[in-house]
Motif scaffolding. Structure first.
Motif, PDB file in Angstrom:
ATOM      1  N   ARG A 133       1.354  -0.949   0.064  1.00 58.38           N
ATOM      2  CA  ARG A 133       0.179   0.354   0.573  1.00 58.38           C
ATOM      3  C   ARG A 133       0.994   1.012  -0.326  1.00 58.38           C
ATOM      4  O   ARG A 133       0.811   2.271  -0.835  1.00 58.38           O
ATOM      5  CB  ARG A 133      -0.850  -0.018   1.053  1.00 58.38           C
ATOM      6  CG  ARG A 133      -2.179  -1.134   1.386  1.00 58.38           C
ATOM      7  CD  ARG A 133      -2.764  -0.183   2.590  1.00 58.38           C
ATOM      8  NE  ARG A 133      -4.003  -1.529   2.151  1.00 58.38           N
ATOM      9  CZ  ARG A 133      -4.930  -2.045   2.959  1.00 58.38           C
ATOM     10  NH1 ARG A 133      -4.330  -1.459   4.570  1.00 58.38           N
ATOM     11  NH2 ARG A 133      -5.943  -2.763   2.806  1.00 58.38           N
ATOM     12  N   SER A 134       2.084   1.170   0.873  1.00 56.60           N
ATOM     13  CA  SER A 134       3.205   2.285   0.657  1.00 56.60           C
ATOM     14  C   SER A 134       3.525   2.369  -0.357  1.00 56.60           C
ATOM     15  O   SER A 134       3.682   3.149  -0.880  1.00 56.60           O
ATOM     16  CB  SER A 134       4.373   2.470   2.269  1.00 56.60           C
ATOM     17  OG  SER A 134       3.368   2.302   2.999  1.00 56.60           O
ATOM     18  N   ALA A 135       3.890   1.147  -0.827  1.00 56.33           N
ATOM     19  CA  ALA A 135       4.574   1.412  -2.370  1.00 56.33           C
ATOM     20  C   ALA A 135       3.156   1.811  -3.554  1.00 56.33           C
ATOM     21  O   ALA A 135       3.556   2.674  -3.840  1.00 56.33           O
ATOM     22  CB  ALA A 135       5.175   0.484  -3.030  1.00 56.33           C
ATOM     23  N   ARG A 136       2.113   1.634  -3.754  1.00 57.94           N
ATOM     24  CA  ARG A 136       1.111   2.711  -4.608  1.00 57.94           C
ATOM     25  C   ARG A 136       1.194   3.442  -4.007  1.00 57.94           C
ATOM     26  O   ARG A 136       1.045   4.534  -4.891  1.00 57.94           O
ATOM     27  CB  ARG A 136      -0.359   1.546  -4.449  1.00 57.94           C
ATOM     28  CG  ARG A 136      -0.006   0.075  -5.275  1.00 57.94           C
ATOM     29  CD  ARG A 136      -1.196  -0.661  -4.755  1.00 57.94           C
ATOM     30  NE  ARG A 136      -1.876  -0.682  -3.739  1.00 57.94           N
ATOM     31  CZ  ARG A 136      -2.075  -1.889  -3.391  1.00 57.94           C
ATOM     32  NH1 ARG A 136      -1.264  -2.866  -3.475  1.00 57.94           N
ATOM     33  NH2 ARG A 136      -3.046  -2.196  -1.619  1.00 57.94           N
ATOM     34  N   ARG A 137       0.834   4.361  -2.286  1.00 61.92           N
ATOM     35  CA  ARG A 137       1.085   5.800  -2.356  1.00 61.92           C
ATOM     36  C   ARG A 137       1.800   6.154  -3.025  1.00 61.92           C
ATOM     37  O   ARG A 137       1.856   7.730  -3.471  1.00 61.92           O
ATOM     38  CB  ARG A 137       0.448   5.475  -1.202  1.00 61.92           C
ATOM     39  CG  ARG A 137       0.444   7.081  -0.534  1.00 61.92           C
ATOM     40  CD  ARG A 137       0.504   6.940   1.331  1.00 61.92           C
ATOM     41  NE  ARG A 137      -0.102   8.475   1.001  1.00 61.92           N
ATOM     42  CZ  ARG A 137      -0.836   9.097   1.332  1.00 61.92           C
ATOM     43  NH1 ARG A 137      -2.024   8.845   0.718  1.00 61.92           N
ATOM     44  NH2 ARG A 137      -1.136  10.878   2.022  1.00 61.92           N
ATOM     45  N   ARG A 138       3.151   5.693  -2.914  1.00 61.10           N
ATOM     46  CA  ARG A 138       4.386   6.663  -3.017  1.00 61.10           C
ATOM     47  C   ARG A 138       4.618   6.656  -5.036  1.00 61.10           C
ATOM     48  O   ARG A 138       5.356   7.958  -5.573  1.00 61.10           O
ATOM     49  CB  ARG A 138       5.854   5.886  -2.591  1.00 61.10           C
ATOM     50  CG  ARG A 138       6.917   6.205  -3.619  1.00 61.10           C
ATOM     51  CD  ARG A 138       7.509   7.638  -2.952  1.00 61.10           C
ATOM     52  NE  ARG A 138       7.177   8.779  -3.125  1.00 61.10           N
ATOM     53  CZ  ARG A 138       6.605  10.087  -2.927  1.00 61.10           C
ATOM     54  NH1 ARG A 138       7.043  10.067  -1.374  1.00 61.10           N
ATOM     55  NH2 ARG A 138       6.445  11.092  -3.161  1.00 61.10           N
ATOM     56  N   ARG A 139       3.674   5.325  -5.380  1.00 61.84           N
ATOM     57  CA  ARG A 139       3.890   5.858  -7.693  1.00 61.84           C
ATOM     58  C   ARG A 139       2.794   6.524  -7.205  1.00 61.84           C
ATOM     59  O   ARG A 139       3.117   7.822  -8.407  1.00 61.84           O
ATOM     60  CB  ARG A 139       3.411   4.110  -7.643  1.00 61.84           C
ATOM     61  CG  ARG A 139       4.387   3.748  -7.450  1.00 61.84           C
ATOM     62  CD  ARG A 139       4.554   2.048  -7.424  1.00 61.84           C
ATOM     63  NE  ARG A 139       3.895   1.807  -9.095  1.00 61.84           N
ATOM     64  CZ  ARG A 139       3.034   0.383  -9.396  1.00 61.84           C
ATOM     65  NH1 ARG A 139       3.197  -0.540  -8.717  1.00 61.84           N
ATOM     66  NH2 ARG A 139       2.845   0.949 -11.074  1.00 61.84           N
ATOM     67  N   LEU A 140       1.710   6.839  -6.898  1.00 62.38           N
ATOM     68  CA  LEU A 140       0.409   7.963  -7.051  1.00 62.38           C
ATOM     69  C   LEU A 140       1.218   9.160  -7.049  1.00 62.38           C
ATOM     70  O   LEU A 140       1.334  10.396  -7.544  1.00 62.38           O
ATOM     71  CB  LEU A 140      -0.366   7.291  -6.828  1.00 62.38           C
ATOM     72  CG  LEU A 140      -1.597   6.567  -7.122  1.00 62.38           C
ATOM     73  CD1 LEU A 140      -2.496   6.028  -6.120  1.00 62.38           C
ATOM     74  CD2 LEU A 140      -2.519   6.326  -8.580  1.00 62.38           C
ATOM     75  N   LEU A 141       1.940   9.935  -5.647  1.00 57.44           N
ATOM     76  CA  LEU A 141       2.548  10.857  -5.038  1.00 57.44           C
ATOM     77  C   LEU A 141       3.156  10.765  -6.398  1.00 57.44           C
ATOM     78  O   LEU A 141       3.831  12.544  -6.454  1.00 57.44           O
ATOM     79  CB  LEU A 141       3.251  10.841  -4.071  1.00 57.44           C
ATOM     80  CG  LEU A 141       2.635  10.641  -2.564  1.00 57.44           C
ATOM     81  CD1 LEU A 141       2.933  10.344  -1.338  1.00 57.44           C
ATOM     82  CD2 LEU A 141       1.317  12.242  -2.595  1.00 57.44           C
ATOM     83  N   ASP A 142       4.352  10.215  -5.963  1.00 57.74           N
ATOM     84  CA  ASP A 142       5.260  11.037  -7.551  1.00 57.74           C
ATOM     85  C   ASP A 142       4.798  11.227  -9.672  1.00 57.74           C
ATOM     86  O   ASP A 142       4.999  11.413  -9.645  1.00 57.74           O
ATOM     87  CB  ASP A 142       6.405   9.296  -8.213  1.00 57.74           C
ATOM     88  CG  ASP A 142       7.599   8.777  -6.818  1.00 57.74           C
ATOM     89  OD1 ASP A 142       7.340  10.284  -6.316  1.00 57.74           O
ATOM     90  OD2 ASP A 142       8.115   8.169  -6.766  1.00 57.74           O
ATOM     91  N   ALA A 143       3.563  10.333  -9.695  1.00 61.90           N
ATOM     92  CA  ALA A 143       2.636  10.522 -10.851  1.00 61.90           C
ATOM     93  C   ALA A 143       2.032  11.291 -10.579  1.00 61.90           C
ATOM     94  O   ALA A 143       1.870  12.331 -11.764  1.00 61.90           O
ATOM     95  CB  ALA A 143       1.588   9.523 -10.860  1.00 61.90           C
ATOM     96  N   GLY A 144       2.205  12.340  -9.330  1.00 63.54           N
ATOM     97  CA  GLY A 144       1.183  13.358  -9.612  1.00 63.54           C
ATOM     98  C   GLY A 144       2.145  14.631  -9.392  1.00 63.54           C
ATOM     99  O   GLY A 144       1.945  16.364 -10.292  1.00 63.54           O
TER     100      GLY A 144
END
Length: 204
Positions: free
Chosen positions: A17-28
């Motif tokens: 979950r943390s990794a997915r959130r990180r990917r979304l933040l990086d995308a943002g």
């Protein structure tokens, strides 16, 4: 064993979950920092995740935008705090050395990775989701500047000077990042140092 601690392919659910959130933040950050349209679909496409995982982390695209901005603002504040610390400038560091250290650190942050500068300084001007948030975060930078000003005058004058200086520097960097001002990086840095020292001179 709690669900969050169950492992799959060597990682826990919490880790994934943390990794997915990180990917979304990086995308943002990529989208917001390049002036691209930020939408749930665009963020998911950029992060290579489904919308299910987006809504696992954020209520909507505005919450993602605010989270990206908060992360960048927090990083900028941390960089500036470190730049004026005793470790960074030495025990004998004076106002000039602190000003140079802080300006150089901020210039490095927002120009070496222009996405950060655009998120911090330009996005609040274009993003309705950040119109209020940007103004709420500004005082923490003004407080940091106020702490560096001479204490020979009263606190209200220090607050006024720090607020004016932060606003002026924000507009200057915004113009530089948008291309409205075209000067060498070294000249921009030197000019900002003179502005900071000039503001402190008002309190001498």
């Amino acid at each position: 064993m709690a669900d969050a601690e169950r492992t799959w392919a060597g990682t826990t659910l919490s880790d994934r979950r943390s990794a997915r959130r990180r990917r979304l933040l990086d995308a943002g950050l990529d989208l917001l920092g390049t002036g691209a349209t930020v939408s749930v679909r665009a963020a998911c496409r950029h992060a290579r995740l489904t919308e299910r995982y987006f809504y696992e982390n954020f209520a909507d695209r505005d919450e993602l935008v605010v989270a990206v901005y908060d992360e960048v603002a927090g990083r900028a504040h941390e960089v500036l705090v470190d730049a004026v610390s005793g470790d960074a400038i030495g025990a004998e560091g004076g106002a000039r050395q602190r000003a140079r250290s802080a300006v150089a650190a901020f210039v490095t942050l927002v120009l070496d990775d222009p996405r950060l500068g655009r998120v911090l300084l330009l996005a609040p001007l274009a993003e309705p989701a950040l119109a209020r948030v940007g103004g709420q975060r500004l005082p923490m930078f003004a407080d940091l500047v106020r702490e560096q000003l001479s204490d020979r005058v009263d606190e209200q004058d220090r607050v006024l000077t720090a607020t004016a200086l932060v606003g002026g520097l924000a507009n200057l960097f915004s113009a530089y990042l948008s291309g409205a001002i075209d000067v060498p990086r070294e000249r921009l840095t030197a000019h900002c140092v003179r502005l900071v020292l000039g503001a402190d001179a008002l309190h001498s």
